[in-house]
Motif scaffolding. Structure first.
Motif, PDB file in Angstrom:
ATOM      1  N   GLN A  40       0.658  -0.499  -0.044  1.00 18.49           N
ATOM      2  CA  GLN A  40       0.204  -0.164  -0.193  1.00 18.49           C
ATOM      3  C   GLN A  40       0.560   1.240  -0.052  1.00 18.49           C
ATOM      4  OE1 GLN A  40      -2.706  -0.966   2.994  1.00 18.49           O
ATOM      5  NE2 GLN A  40      -3.906  -1.271   2.325  1.00 18.49           N
ATOM      6  N   LEU A  41       0.747   2.402  -0.353  1.00 14.37           N
ATOM      7  CA  LEU A  41       1.113   3.822  -1.078  1.00 14.37           C
ATOM      8  C   LEU A  41       1.007   4.646  -0.141  1.00 14.37           C
ATOM      9  CD1 LEU A  41       1.490   3.939  -4.754  1.00 14.37           C
ATOM     10  CD2 LEU A  41       3.062   3.019  -3.489  1.00 14.37           C
ATOM     11  N   GLU A  42       1.770   4.925   0.778  1.00 11.85           N
ATOM     12  CA  GLU A  42       1.199   6.086   1.833  1.00 11.85           C
ATOM     13  C   GLU A  42       0.664   7.124   1.803  1.00 11.85           C
ATOM     14  OE1 GLU A  42       2.928   8.224   5.590  1.00 11.85           O
ATOM     15  OE2 GLU A  42       3.314   5.898   5.444  1.00 11.85           O
ATOM     16  N   LEU A  43      -0.502   8.068   1.657  1.00 11.65           N
ATOM     17  CA  LEU A  43      -0.391   9.220   0.881  1.00 11.65           C
ATOM     18  C   LEU A  43      -0.917   9.900   1.877  1.00 11.65           C
ATOM     19  CD1 LEU A  43      -2.519   8.350  -2.583  1.00 11.65           C
ATOM     20  CD2 LEU A  43       0.072   8.841  -2.131  1.00 11.65           C
ATOM     21  N   ASP A  44      -0.266  11.561   2.000  1.00  7.58           N
ATOM     22  CA  ASP A  44      -0.572  12.743   1.975  1.00  7.58           C
ATOM     23  C   ASP A  44      -1.387  13.502   1.021  1.00  7.58           C
ATOM     24  OD1 ASP A  44      -0.142  11.757   4.682  1.00  7.58           O
ATOM     25  OD2 ASP A  44       2.366  13.342   4.032  1.00  7.58           O
ATOM     26  N   THR A  64      -3.064   5.538  -7.662  1.00 10.75           N
ATOM     27  CA  THR A  64      -2.585   5.998  -6.932  1.00 10.75           C
ATOM     28  C   THR A  64      -1.234   6.272  -7.054  1.00 10.75           C
ATOM     29  OG1 THR A  64      -4.532   4.808  -5.769  1.00 10.75           O
ATOM     30  CG2 THR A  64      -2.324   5.799  -4.225  1.00 10.75           C
ATOM     31  N   SER A  66       2.635   7.615  -5.165  1.00  9.87           N
ATOM     32  CA  SER A  66       2.703   8.000  -4.008  1.00  9.87           C
ATOM     33  C   SER A  66       3.973   9.292  -3.650  1.00  9.87           C
ATOM     34  CB  SER A  66       4.016   6.528  -3.522  1.00  9.87           C
ATOM     35  OG  SER A  66       4.923   6.909  -3.991  1.00  9.87           O
ATOM     36  N   ALA A  67       4.224  10.026  -3.130  1.00 12.51           N
ATOM     37  CA  ALA A  67       5.758  11.103  -3.048  1.00 12.51           C
ATOM     38  C   ALA A  67       6.490  10.827  -3.991  1.00 12.51           C
ATOM     39  CB  ALA A  67       5.969  11.269  -1.089  1.00 12.51           C
ATOM     40  N   GLU A  70       5.809   6.140  -6.756  1.00 10.39           N
ATOM     41  CA  GLU A  70       4.843   4.748  -7.167  1.00 10.39           C
ATOM     42  C   GLU A  70       4.043   5.005  -7.770  1.00 10.39           C
ATOM     43  OE1 GLU A  70       5.567   3.848  -3.406  1.00 10.39           O
ATOM     44  OE2 GLU A  70       8.200   2.799  -3.074  1.00 10.39           O
ATOM     45  N   ALA A  77       0.372  -2.799  -7.178  1.00 14.49           N
ATOM     46  CA  ALA A  77       1.341  -1.435  -8.019  1.00 14.49           C
ATOM     47  C   ALA A  77       2.271  -2.046  -8.884  1.00 14.49           C
ATOM     48  CB  ALA A  77       2.366  -1.390  -6.388  1.00 14.49           C
ATOM     49  N   ASP A 107      -0.047  11.551  -4.005  1.00 13.85           N
ATOM     50  CA  ASP A 107       0.085  12.454  -3.376  1.00 13.85           C
ATOM     51  C   ASP A 107       0.598  14.171  -3.249  1.00 13.85           C
ATOM     52  OD1 ASP A 107       2.141  10.974  -0.565  1.00 13.85           O
ATOM     53  OD2 ASP A 107       2.577  13.123  -1.144  1.00 13.85           O
ATOM     54  N   ALA A 110       3.837  14.715  -4.780  1.00 13.20           N
ATOM     55  CA  ALA A 110       4.325  14.164  -5.699  1.00 13.20           C
ATOM     56  C   ALA A 110       4.488  14.926  -6.398  1.00 13.20           C
ATOM     57  CB  ALA A 110       3.241  13.063  -6.030  1.00 13.20           C
TER      58      ALA A 110
END
Length: 143
Positions: A40-44, A64, A66-67, A70, A77, A107, A110
Motif C-alpha cells: 500500500q502506498l502512503e499518501l498525504d 495512486t 505516492s510521494a 510509485e 503496484a 500524494d 508527488a
C-alpha cells in the motif's frame, strides 16, 4: 508325522513409500505456489476548498501515485512506473472499456511529472473521464 506349529508372520505396513509421496507432494506445492506481497502506498492528499464529492462507483479505475513516484492501479503496484507500463496496465484493468472513469489519487508531495505521465497514458488510450482526488480543506485553514 511331526507337525510343527508355524508362527504367523507379523503384519506391518511399510510407511517409507507413504512418507516419500507426502514429501514429493509437499515439495510440489511449495514450488508451484506463488506468494503475493500486498503493498500500500502512503499518501498525504493535497487540500482544496472547492470541489464536489463524487459518489462511490464500483466500475472505475483508481490510479495512486505516492510521494516517491510509485504508481499503483487498483491497489496493484507497478514495478516500473513508465508511460508504456502504465498504458499496458490501464488496458489490462479496463478490458478495453475507455468509458470507465479514471480516478487519480496523488500524494501532495508527488512530482508534477508523475501526475502528468499518468494523465498522458490515460489520454493516449482514449480515457476522457479523469478525476483528481483531494482532501477537504479544514475550516479556517488557508485564510
Amino acid at each position: 508325522m511331526n507337525f510343527r506349529r508355524t508362527r504367523p508372520e507379523e503384519i506391518s505396513v511399510n510407511l517409507t513409500p507413504l512418507i516419500d509421496v507426502v514429501f514429493l507432494l509437499l515439495i510440489f506445492f511449495m514450488v508451484s505456489t506463488t506468494f503475493t506481497r500486498e503493498t500500500q502506498l502512503e499518501l498525504d492528499l493535497p487540500e482544496a476548498a472547492s470541489g464536489n464529492p463524487v459518489e462511490s462507483r464500483n466500475q472505475q479505475i483508481e490510479l495512486t501515485i505516492s510521494a516517491a513516484g510509485e504508481v499503483a492501479i487498483n491497489d496493484k503496484a507497478l514495478l516500473a512506473p513508465g508511460l508504456d507500463t502504465i498504458k499496458s496496465a490501464l488496458q489490462r484493468e479496463s478490458g478495453g472499456d475507455t468509458s470507465l472513469p479514471v480516478v487519480i489519487t496523488a500524494d501532495g508531495q508527488a512530482s508534477h511529472q508523475s501526475v502528468i505521465t499518468v494523465m498522458d497514458a490515460a489520454g493516449q488510450l482514449g480515457f476522457s473521464r479523469l478525476r483528481l482526488t483531494t482532501s477537504e480543506l479544514e475550516a479556517g485553514a488557508g485564510q
